[in-house]
Structures are given as C-alpha cells and as structure tokens.
Design an enzyme around this catalytic site. Structure first.
Site, short mmCIF file in Angstrom:
data_model
loop_
_atom_site.label_atom_id
_atom_site.label_comp_id
_atom_site.label_asym_id
_atom_site.label_seq_id
_atom_site.Cartn_x
_atom_site.Cartn_y
_atom_site.Cartn_z
CG ASN A 170 -3.30 -2.61 7.28
OD1 ASN A 170 -3.23 -2.11 6.16
ND2 ASN A 170 -4.29 -3.39 7.65
CE LYS A 207 -3.69 -2.45 2.52
NZ LYS A 207 -4.47 -2.48 3.78
CE1 TYR A 229 -8.94 -3.60 0.94
CE2 TYR A 229 -8.21 -1.62 -0.21
CZ TYR A 229 -7.93 -2.72 0.57
OH TYR A 229 -6.64 -2.95 0.99
CD GLU A 246 -8.38 -9.63 -3.38
OE1 GLU A 246 -7.23 -10.10 -3.17
OE2 GLU A 246 -9.16 -9.35 -2.46
CG HIS A 287 -4.97 -6.57 -0.17
ND1 HIS A 287 -6.18 -6.67 0.49
CD2 HIS A 287 -5.03 -7.45 -1.20
CE1 HIS A 287 -6.94 -7.56 -0.14
NE2 HIS A 287 -6.27 -8.06 -1.17
#
Ligand code: IDP
Ligand code: MG
Length: 149
Positions: free
Chosen positions: A112, A9, A49, A126, A115
């Site tokens: 965080n 990310k 998402y 995905e 993913h």
C-alpha cells in the site's frame, strides 16, 4: 505547526512513484523538514511496527518493508497528521477513495505504498525513532503567508 512521519515504502520506490507522491504533498503546501533514503534494518522495522507484533501479517510486513530502500521523511503543516492520512486513503487500497494515494495507485493492503503517523503520539515516537534533532530542518518559505493565514 504540526509534524508527521511519512515513509514511502519499497513498492513506491520500485514502481517509480516517488515524484508523483511527493508532488501531491508539495502542491498541498506541506513543507518537508527531513528526508532519508534508506533500507530499514530489520530491528528498526520491528520497532517501528511494534504495535503489530504477533499479528498474522507481521512477518510478511517486516519482509516487505525491509526488501529494498524506502524514503523516510518528516513533513510539517496545519493539521498534517490527519491531513496526510486523508491523502493516503484507507489502509486497504481496495477500500481507499479515488483521489487518495492508495486509492489511485495501489491494489492490496500488503503493497500500500506509504506510511503516515496516525496520532500526535505516534508522530513523536516515529520521528524520534528515525531522525536526530540535527537532521530536522527548521526553515521558512517566502510564500508561507499565502498558505497559512
Ligand atoms: P496504516 O498503515 O494505514 O496505519 P496499520 O493497520 O497500522 O495501517 O498497518 C500497518 C501496515 O501493515 C499497513 O500499512 C500494511 O502495510 C500492513 N498490513 C496491515 N494489515 C495487513 C493485512 O491484513 N495484510 C497485509 N498487510 C497488512
Ligand atoms: Mg498504522
């Protein structure tokens, strides 16, 4: 062999942790199959998402994930979907075990770092969302017999 979708990310890129995180995947013996460095368009982020649409954190999540470039990837390995989730650690880095990426390198759920697909169905969805077939490399490494019996 199983494949999973992994994304470093924008905070991972900004903080300079690409090498550290990719290194953990490489030393484990997982094999990269595709990689792209891209800033996610809003529509793609919202589709990725989609399961979280309507939740309180959704707007912030989309803002975070589209705030700068991410490294989107496909990796291959034995049991890699669960294996990568274990390497990543729990969603909330404050609860993630020491030794995991989130446990070692992050503090908050909203920052965080990474993913990873959570099931074979998510992985398929995905991977297809981010990559065309021709972008997925089928290749073998000569050390494969020393990783997979
Ligand atoms: P996962 O990334 O471990 O699969 P999910 O529950 O699927 O976790 O949530 C997707 C992402 O949404 C998380 O990685 C995190 O970036 C963000 N997120 C989830 N819950 C929260 C929250 O309560 N506050 C802020 N961000 C959240
Ligand atoms: Mg998830």
């Amino acid at each position: 062999m199983e494949r999973t979708f992994i994304m470093l990310k924008p905070d991972a890129i900004q903080r300079g942790w690409m090498g550290e995180i990719l290194g953990r995947m490489e030393v484990k013996g997982y094999k990269p199959v595709a990689m792209k460095f891209m800033r996610l368009p809003k529509e793609l982020a919202e589709r990725h998402y989609g399961e979280h649409k309507g939740k309180p954190f959704f707007p912030n999540l989309i803002e975070y994930i589209t705030s700068g470039p991410s490294l989107v990837m496909v990796w291959e390995g034995d049991g890699i979907i669960a294996g990568m989730r274990t390497m990543m650690g729990k969603t909330n880095p404050a609860e993630a075990a020491v030794g995991t990426i989130r446990g070692d390198l992050a503090q908050q759920t909203g920052r965080n770092l990474i993913h990873g697909s959570d099931s074979p169905e998510s992985a398929k969805r995905e991977i297809e969302l981010f990559f065309n077939d021709y972008e997925l490399q089928t290749w073998n490494r000569s050390i494969a017999p020393w990783l997979i019996e």
